[in-house]
Design an enzyme around this catalytic site. Structure first.
Site, PDB file in Angstrom:
ATOM      1  CG  ASP A   1      -2.718   0.785  -3.237  1.00 55.15           C
ATOM      2  OD1 ASP A   1      -3.554  -0.147  -3.721  1.00 55.15           O
ATOM      3  OD2 ASP A   1      -2.877   0.624  -1.818  1.00 55.15           O
ATOM      4  CG  HIS A   2      -1.548  -3.393  -3.387  1.00 56.10           C
ATOM      5  ND1 HIS A   2      -2.669  -3.822  -3.418  1.00 56.10           N
ATOM      6  CD2 HIS A   2      -1.342  -2.304  -2.534  1.00 56.10           C
ATOM      7  CE1 HIS A   2      -2.920  -3.579  -2.105  1.00 56.10           C
ATOM      8  NE2 HIS A   2      -2.690  -2.781  -1.621  1.00 56.10           N
TER       9      HIS A   2
ATOM     10  CB  THR B   1      -0.588  -0.071   1.580  1.00 53.93           C
ATOM     11  OG1 THR B   1      -2.053  -1.749   1.132  1.00 53.93           O
ATOM     12  CG2 THR B   1      -1.844   1.324   1.213  1.00 53.93           C
TER      13      THR B   1
ATOM     14  CG  HIS C   1      -5.699  -7.678   3.396  1.00 50.40           C
ATOM     15  ND1 HIS C   1      -5.026  -8.840   2.642  1.00 50.40           N
ATOM     16  CD2 HIS C   1      -5.204  -5.934   2.910  1.00 50.40           C
ATOM     17  CE1 HIS C   1      -3.877  -7.505   2.616  1.00 50.40           C
ATOM     18  NE2 HIS C   1      -4.258  -6.443   2.225  1.00 50.40           N
TER      19      HIS C   1
ATOM     20  CG  ASN D   1       2.660  -1.209   3.193  1.00 50.74           C
ATOM     21  OD1 ASN D   1       2.077  -0.656   2.907  1.00 50.74           O
ATOM     22  ND2 ASN D   1       1.920  -2.452   3.465  1.00 50.74           N
TER      23      ASN D   1
ATOM     24  CG  ASP E   1      -1.953   5.657   8.678  1.00 48.72           C
ATOM     25  OD1 ASP E   1      -1.654   5.122   7.310  1.00 48.72           O
ATOM     26  OD2 ASP E   1      -1.298   5.810   9.845  1.00 48.72           O
TER      27      ASP E   1
ATOM     28  CG  HIS F   1      -1.450  -6.903  -1.293  1.00 51.14           C
ATOM     29  ND1 HIS F   1      -0.651  -5.331  -1.460  1.00 51.14           N
ATOM     30  CD2 HIS F   1      -2.786  -6.636  -0.674  1.00 51.14           C
ATOM     31  CE1 HIS F   1      -1.285  -5.205  -0.318  1.00 51.14           C
ATOM     32  NE2 HIS F   1      -2.023  -5.526   0.022  1.00 51.14           N
TER      33      HIS F   1
END
Length: 559
Positions: A345-346, A89, A304, A110, A172, A491
């Site tokens: 983002d992915h 992310t 997820h 991350n 965030d 992921h």
């Protein structure tokens, strides 16, 4: 069943009500209008967390709302790439509005390990300031300090200080990485208390109002969503460890924040906040161009928790399409001249247990022996070096770090034993040393043709990356067993399921076309910068401008 989230959420008159039914698109004009030449007054940059190119394509024929507008009226790059190896992310969001790979943004994952850090917790979260006393990677002060490059909003503000830069998201790291360090407003859903910011400013009236509406909605139960016809075939239970997924409708008891967050309700609230911010701050109504970035996080939480191929994900994509349509309708009603980019983002990968039911018997979960603690213990036994953690890592794939207290001889012994063990493991595709990655030139050219080491190079930072990079084989889920952290799927791999994302542009007056060849998310910044006639030095970014003019003409500056 709850038919429209936004109708229930937008209880306050100051929050613009989103549409309550799918968008009916006007017929395409008989002849294409001239492309607009003046810069748009507002850029709307949307990231849908874990919205893979596969997920986008799977439901494309069913879109009736905002996604239909973008795919039928916009410029469509269905084969976009988060081209780096670390498809997580924070790195993904760091590429979208910077034009730069993680190797340049500094956001390699991350979280990463800094074994020289003064604090006891050596794990560093990508969107924290670990120098703050008493913090840890789990209890941190959010900050953009690790992002090394400016965002598009930052460049716009540097060129014209009157520019307003706003970022709103469910997470965030999404809000911070797209808003950047100079944003005027950065807000994310921080828990049951509502939206919070790292900037330490007093909560403005608008956010107080949003949080009041959020609290009112959270206090009410959600009976669940109706199952769209395209989701009926997916309605069967799948056992994953102690969990059963695949048949959910997002029914929620009053006050259940976790269930709210892991549902379409979260995205509806974020879009309502964004629409209210645009109206309240009069974004796009002044002489300069403003920008708002919107991070929609529910697709990722749902992927997820339930996987990407059950009723849960199917309902989420349907709701996302509807809520985006309502959001765009609101901007149209306000008469704004705005340009949209939507990407992710992915990507993501469904849980192995459902894949095995559906023609993929080779799908596996990762061997627990590859978890960093287990790996470290095995290497300690093989080398006879005991009394310390030899190998640090944040999971069974990605960066691995050797203990800094090892002598040169010990380190060589540990590295040799680790490489031998990992390269012999049947689930490991490859392991690169930091020296091998560092010696690889920064990649360029079609992202679909990059080698694994080129992908790894795009994620490599000499100060933050590990001593080894472990990459698992395709179809190996990097969660060793279901229900770890409440997740059944994830992921983060270098494979196309996680790298490929849609990239969609829209502006009124642009003629629709589709380009199926590969492009990158780092191409978004130079493309948007060209639309607003903002020069960006080529040596400061990794992306290239994408021409959004169909046929003759070019929206990009001369090369």
């Amino acid at each position: 069943m709850l038919k429209n989230v936004a109708a229930a959420l937008l209880l306050a008159s100051s929050l613009p009500a989103l549409a309550q039914s799918p968008v009916a698109l006007p017929a395409a004009p008989a002849t294409a209008a001239a492309a607009p030449t003046a810069p748009p007054k507002l850029i709307v940059a949307i990231s849908v967390d874990q919205f893979s190119a596969d997920l986008f394509s799977e439901y494309r024929q069913y879109y009736t709302g905002g996604l239909r507008r973008l795919t039928e009226q916009g410029i469509v790059f269905p084969r976009g790439y988060q081209s780096h190896a670390a498809t997580e992310t924070c790195p993904g969001h760091s590429t979208i509005l910077t034009g730069s790979h993680p190797s340049r943004t500094g956001i390699i994952a991350n979280s990463w390990y800094d074994l020289t850090a003064a604090r006891a917790d050596k794990l560093v979260y990508c969107a924290e300031d670990e120098t703050q006393p008493g913090t840890s990677s789990a209890d941190y002060q959010a900050s953009p300090v690790h992002l090394r490059v400016p965002t598009l909003g930052g460049r716009m503000k540097a060129a014209n200080p009157a520019t307003r830069v706003v970022s709103v998201a469910g997470k965030d790291r999404a809000a911070i990485m797209m808003g950047g360090s100079t944003a005027d407003q950065v807000w994310w859903l921080g828990g049951p208390q509502g939206y919070v910011s790292y900037k330490g400013v007093a909560t403005p009236p608008l956010v107080a109002k949003v949080n009041k509406v959020f609290a009112q909605r959270l206090a009410e139960p959600n009976p669940g969503f109706e199952l769209p016809p395209q989701c009926v075939a997916k309605d069967f239970p799948v056992k994953a460890g102690s969990l059963t997924v695949g048949t959910g409708r997002f029914a929620r008891e009053a006050g259940d924040y976790k269930a709210f967050r892991v549902s379409p309700e979260q995205d509806a609230m974020t879009l309502a906040f964004a629409a209210a911010a645009i109206e309240n701050m009069a974004l796009g109504r002044q002489a300069q161009t403003d920008i708002i970035s919107i991070g929609l996080s529910a697709t990722d939480y749902i992927g997820h928790a339930y996987g990407t191929e059950g009723t849960e994900s199917c309902i989420q994509v349907d709701r996302l399409d509807r809520e985006l349509g309502a959001f765009f309708d609101r901007l149209d009603k306000d008469g704004l001249d705005y340009a949209v980019v939507l990407t992710a983002d992915h990507g993501g990968h469904d849980l192995p247990e459902r894949h095995r039911l559906n023609a993929m018997p080779m799908e596996q979960r990762v061997d627990k022996a590859l978890m960093p603690k287990a790996l470290s213990a095995t290497i300690a036994e093989k080398t006879g070096i005991t009394g310390k953690t030899l190998i640090w890592g944040d999971g069974p794939a990605g960066d691995l770090y050797f203990d800094r207290g090892l002598t040169v001889a010990q380190r060589g012994k540990v590295e040799a034993a680790t490489l031998a063990l990992l390269r012999a493991h049947p689930q490991v595709q490859t392991v690169f040393t930091r020296a091998e990655i560092a010696a690889t030139p920064s990649p360029s050219g079609p992202p679909e043709s990059w080698s694994l080491i080129q992908e790894a190079r795009a994620s490599f930072d000499p100060q933050r990356s590990g001593d080894l990079l472990l990459l698992l084989k395709p179809r190996i889920m990097s969660i060793p067993e279901a229900a770890v952290m409440g997740y059944v799927a994830t992921h983060g791999s270098p494979w196309d399921t996680d790298r490929r994302v849609p990239i969609l542009f829209w502006r009124k007056g642009l003629t629709h076309f589709e380009q199926p060849l590969g492009v990158e998310t780092v191409d978004i910044l130079p493309t948007l910068a060209a639309l607003i006639q903002l020069p960006v030095p080529k040596d400061q970014i990794d992306g290239r401008c994408l021409d959004l003019i169909a046929g003759e003409g070019d929206s990009c500056p001369p090369q």
